[in-house]
Design an enzyme around this catalytic site. Sequence first.
Site, PDB file in Angstrom:
ATOM      1  N   LYS A 176       0.843  -1.212   0.000  1.00  0.00           N
ATOM      2  CA  LYS A 176       0.000   0.000   0.000  1.00  0.00           C
ATOM      3  C   LYS A 176       0.874   1.257   0.000  1.00  0.00           C
ATOM      4  O   LYS A 176       0.507   2.269  -0.580  1.00  0.00           O
ATOM      5  CB  LYS A 176      -0.970   0.011   1.177  1.00  0.00           C
ATOM      6  CG  LYS A 176      -0.302   0.252   2.530  1.00  0.00           C
ATOM      7  CD  LYS A 176      -1.128   1.124   3.455  1.00  0.00           C
ATOM      8  CE  LYS A 176      -0.499   1.309   4.807  1.00  0.00           C
ATOM      9  NZ  LYS A 176       0.257   2.537   5.032  1.00  0.00           N
ATOM     10  N   ASN A 177       2.055   1.162   0.654  1.00  0.00           N
ATOM     11  CA  ASN A 177       2.902   2.351   0.722  1.00  0.00           C
ATOM     12  C   ASN A 177       3.611   2.636  -0.598  1.00  0.00           C
ATOM     13  O   ASN A 177       4.148   3.722  -0.790  1.00  0.00           O
ATOM     14  CB  ASN A 177       3.908   2.242   1.873  1.00  0.00           C
ATOM     15  CG  ASN A 177       3.232   2.486   3.223  1.00  0.00           C
ATOM     16  OD1 ASN A 177       2.072   2.898   3.280  1.00  0.00           O
ATOM     17  ND2 ASN A 177       3.947   2.223   4.311  1.00  0.00           N
ATOM     18  N   CYS A 207      -1.376   7.721  11.105  1.00  0.00           N
ATOM     19  CA  CYS A 207      -1.329   7.119  12.430  1.00  0.00           C
ATOM     20  C   CYS A 207      -0.689   8.041  13.465  1.00  0.00           C
ATOM     21  O   CYS A 207       0.275   8.746  13.159  1.00  0.00           O
ATOM     22  CB  CYS A 207      -0.508   5.828  12.367  1.00  0.00           C
ATOM     23  SG  CYS A 207      -1.355   4.516  11.482  1.00  0.00           S
ATOM     24  N   ARG A 236       4.618  14.286  13.463  1.00  0.00           N
ATOM     25  CA  ARG A 236       4.796  13.946  12.054  1.00  0.00           C
ATOM     26  C   ARG A 236       4.704  15.231  11.226  1.00  0.00           C
ATOM     27  O   ARG A 236       3.771  15.417  10.443  1.00  0.00           O
ATOM     28  CB  ARG A 236       3.753  12.920  11.617  1.00  0.00           C
ATOM     29  CG  ARG A 236       3.859  11.624  12.402  1.00  0.00           C
ATOM     30  CD  ARG A 236       2.970  10.545  11.862  1.00  0.00           C
ATOM     31  NE  ARG A 236       3.461   9.977  10.614  1.00  0.00           N
ATOM     32  CZ  ARG A 236       2.833   9.024   9.936  1.00  0.00           C
ATOM     33  NH1 ARG A 236       1.689   8.547  10.370  1.00  0.00           N
ATOM     34  NH2 ARG A 236       3.337   8.558   8.817  1.00  0.00           N
ATOM     35  N   ASP A 270       8.228   0.111  10.905  1.00  0.00           N
ATOM     36  CA  ASP A 270       6.930  -0.577  10.836  1.00  0.00           C
ATOM     37  C   ASP A 270       7.020  -2.041  11.278  1.00  0.00           C
ATOM     38  O   ASP A 270       6.002  -2.709  11.399  1.00  0.00           O
ATOM     39  CB  ASP A 270       6.384  -0.548   9.403  1.00  0.00           C
ATOM     40  CG  ASP A 270       6.070   0.858   8.931  1.00  0.00           C
ATOM     41  OD1 ASP A 270       6.050   1.766   9.762  1.00  0.00           O
ATOM     42  OD2 ASP A 270       5.860   1.050   7.724  1.00  0.00           O
ATOM     43  N   ARG A 321      -7.080  -0.312   7.319  1.00  0.00           N
ATOM     44  CA  ARG A 321      -6.418   0.670   6.443  1.00  0.00           C
ATOM     45  C   ARG A 321      -5.193   0.072   5.762  1.00  0.00           C
ATOM     46  O   ARG A 321      -4.796   0.509   4.688  1.00  0.00           O
ATOM     47  CB  ARG A 321      -5.983   1.900   7.266  1.00  0.00           C
ATOM     48  CG  ARG A 321      -7.024   2.981   7.263  1.00  0.00           C
ATOM     49  CD  ARG A 321      -6.524   4.266   7.891  1.00  0.00           C
ATOM     50  NE  ARG A 321      -5.113   4.497   7.650  1.00  0.00           N
ATOM     51  CZ  ARG A 321      -4.267   5.003   8.539  1.00  0.00           C
ATOM     52  NH1 ARG A 321      -4.679   5.328   9.726  1.00  0.00           N
ATOM     53  NH2 ARG A 321      -3.017   5.197   8.228  1.00  0.00           N
TER      54      ARG A 321
HETATM   55  N1  EPU Z   1       9.888  14.090   9.300  1.00  0.00           N
HETATM   56  C1  EPU Z   1      10.050  15.412   9.617  1.00  0.00           C
HETATM   57  N2  EPU Z   1       9.649  16.348   8.696  1.00  0.00           N
HETATM   58  C2  EPU Z   1       9.094  15.988   7.492  1.00  0.00           C
HETATM   59  C3  EPU Z   1       8.959  14.622   7.168  1.00  0.00           C
HETATM   60  C4  EPU Z   1       9.358  13.689   8.096  1.00  0.00           C
HETATM   61  O1  EPU Z   1      10.524  15.759  10.703  1.00  0.00           O
HETATM   62  O2  EPU Z   1       8.757  16.877   6.692  1.00  0.00           O
HETATM   63  C5  EPU Z   1      10.271  13.067  10.291  1.00  0.00           C
HETATM   64  C6  EPU Z   1       9.032  12.334  10.822  1.00  0.00           C
HETATM   65  O3  EPU Z   1       8.416  13.042  11.857  1.00  0.00           O
HETATM   66  C7  EPU Z   1       9.604  11.012  11.264  1.00  0.00           C
HETATM   67  C8  EPU Z   1      10.715  10.775  10.259  1.00  0.00           C
HETATM   68  O4  EPU Z   1      11.018  12.037   9.666  1.00  0.00           O
HETATM   69  O5  EPU Z   1      10.180  11.151  12.552  1.00  0.00           O
HETATM   70  C9  EPU Z   1      10.374   9.787   9.159  1.00  0.00           C
HETATM   71  O6  EPU Z   1       9.190  10.164   8.486  1.00  0.00           O
HETATM   72  P1  EPU Z   1       8.934   9.803   6.956  1.00  0.00           P
HETATM   73  O7  EPU Z   1       8.658  11.070   6.223  1.00  0.00           O
HETATM   74  O8  EPU Z   1      10.020   8.923   6.480  1.00  0.00           O
HETATM   75  O9  EPU Z   1       7.588   8.947   7.043  1.00  0.00           O
HETATM   76  P2  EPU Z   1       6.256   9.065   6.173  1.00  0.00           P
HETATM   77  O10 EPU Z   1       6.567   9.283   4.754  1.00  0.00           O
HETATM   78  O11 EPU Z   1       5.298   9.987   6.858  1.00  0.00           O
HETATM   79  C10 EPU Z   1       6.149   6.533   5.544  1.00  0.00           C
HETATM   80  C11 EPU Z   1       5.153   5.430   5.707  1.00  0.00           C
HETATM   81  C12 EPU Z   1       5.138   4.981   7.159  1.00  0.00           C
HETATM   82  C13 EPU Z   1       6.526   4.500   7.535  1.00  0.00           C
HETATM   83  C14 EPU Z   1       7.538   5.626   7.286  1.00  0.00           C
HETATM   84  C15 EPU Z   1       8.985   5.211   7.540  1.00  0.00           C
HETATM   85  C16 EPU Z   1       3.467   5.927   4.063  1.00  0.00           C
HETATM   86  C17 EPU Z   1       2.097   6.416   3.770  1.00  0.00           C
HETATM   87  N3  EPU Z   1       3.834   5.927   5.343  1.00  0.00           N
HETATM   88  O12 EPU Z   1       5.692   7.601   6.373  1.00  0.00           O
HETATM   89  O13 EPU Z   1       4.232   3.889   7.224  1.00  0.00           O
HETATM   90  O14 EPU Z   1       6.549   4.137   8.894  1.00  0.00           O
HETATM   91  O15 EPU Z   1       7.443   6.069   5.907  1.00  0.00           O
HETATM   92  O16 EPU Z   1       9.346   4.150   6.722  1.00  0.00           O
HETATM   93  O17 EPU Z   1       4.212   5.534   3.165  1.00  0.00           O
HETATM   94  C18 EPU Z   1       2.513   2.566   8.099  1.00  0.00           C
HETATM   95  O18 EPU Z   1       2.422   2.036   6.975  1.00  0.00           O
HETATM   96  O19 EPU Z   1       1.939   2.119   9.125  1.00  0.00           O
HETATM   97  C19 EPU Z   1       3.327   3.761   8.248  1.00  0.00           C
HETATM   98  C20 EPU Z   1       3.222   4.582   9.285  1.00  0.00           C
END
Ligand code: EPU
Length: 434
Positions: free
Chosen positions: A24-25, A118, A123, A307, A415
Amino acid sequence: MSGERFIIHGGRRLEGETAVYGSKNAATKMMVASLLTREPCVLENMPLSGETDITRELCERIGSRITGEEGSRWAIHTPEIETSVVPELSRKNRIPILALGPLLHRKGFAEVPVLGGCPIGHRPINFHLEALNRMGVRIERRTHSYYAEADEIHGADLVFPFPSVGATESVLLTGVLAKGKTTIHNAAAEPEIMNLIGMLRAMGADIQADEMRREIHMEGVARLTGVSVRVMPDRNEVVSFAAAALATDGDVFIRDADEGGMEAFLEAVRALGGMYEIRGDGIRFFGHRPYRRVSIQTAPHPGFMTDWQQPFCVLLTQAEGISLIHETVYDDRFGYVKDINRMGADIAVTDECLGGERCRFDGATYNHSARITGSTKLSGAAITVPDLRAGMAHVIASLAADGESVISGIGHIDRGYARLDERLRALGADIVRK
Ligand code: EPU
């Protein structure tokens, strides 16, 4: 949120075969990438999940025509962007912010809902916003949305403070059609990002990714074409079913599981004393309790993925001795631990960096490490799921526990996992949805 619950009678060994769905990601980002072209895009191996439903709603609101079913192909065609203003959707997730780049390229302005996703810590999306700003995009935060405009989107040389998956995707989806060169230093290099890059390249984008150096270079092109691509297998599903098999002394073959991108997990399973067999068409996981203690630290790819820590934490309750988990990606991802403790586990969370290495949360008051003392006998309990991966930890703990567990708030689980209850039942679990 769904009012349904899972009722699980634990203690049954999981045995048999299940097939892994598409990720899904990866799929949701590929749906957004399809908005970069007027031509039809075909995505194969699409998963069915709440996240793809929300993304589908977003695309359809914009003007995409989508046909297809789970497991087959989805065709997404967006000949015209009917509106680039989408201030709200029926449910929230973190995908709409990624649509800013594609919508700006096609319309010059765009509005997308404020993020959901989540509750696993802070975030922010500051990396996305700063990067897009540097590329010539003006963004305004409104009460329930972000509004963005750009006269010309141009390339930029960007250095991320942390290799964020989402911010890397935002820049990819914006840089491919921007004027000139874009470079991302300290980019995320998750396999799901490589899947997206593969799609964009097949659409005609000029992108080079150096995974080892965490660098992505791209030169904007004038237009992108339609494409037919396959969504990669969901690594999180593989880990979840593997952990469920190991926690119940089971033996499960996961068809279509691919060892690529799973090295850190497979290494942890080996250290634990669990067993696996990599076959050409999938991976078999088997083993029996008690396991050996293990210390892990979550990290961006190629590290042990954040994850995976929740299902793995449940496995560690079945290991002899003291195991450690140091979560370095999210600052608040141990919310599920109190419920696993109510089931009989002995897990203590702390704001220290356990395991020897200091992370960026050092010195703050975030409970981002856990000390797990095992092995402990688990017994059924009534639990409310706080987030997707935590929900899966509760399901695995309930499958391993004696007695009945009642899990509420399973909308979070739906989800990310399609028909989880049916698939676990087929492996011998006593689980019903009510
Ligand atoms: N971060 C910042 N600023 C930003 C973006 C990120 O400080 O602008 C920080 C976040 O707060 C966090 C870290 O960087 O501490 C990593 O965040 P990242 O941006 O990598 O995560 P994401 O893109 O929001 C995706 C997946 C998550 C998965 C993470 C890490 C999706 C929709 N979500 O989240 O998946 O845990 O990458 O691999 O792709 C899940 O599937 O349950 C899930 C939460």
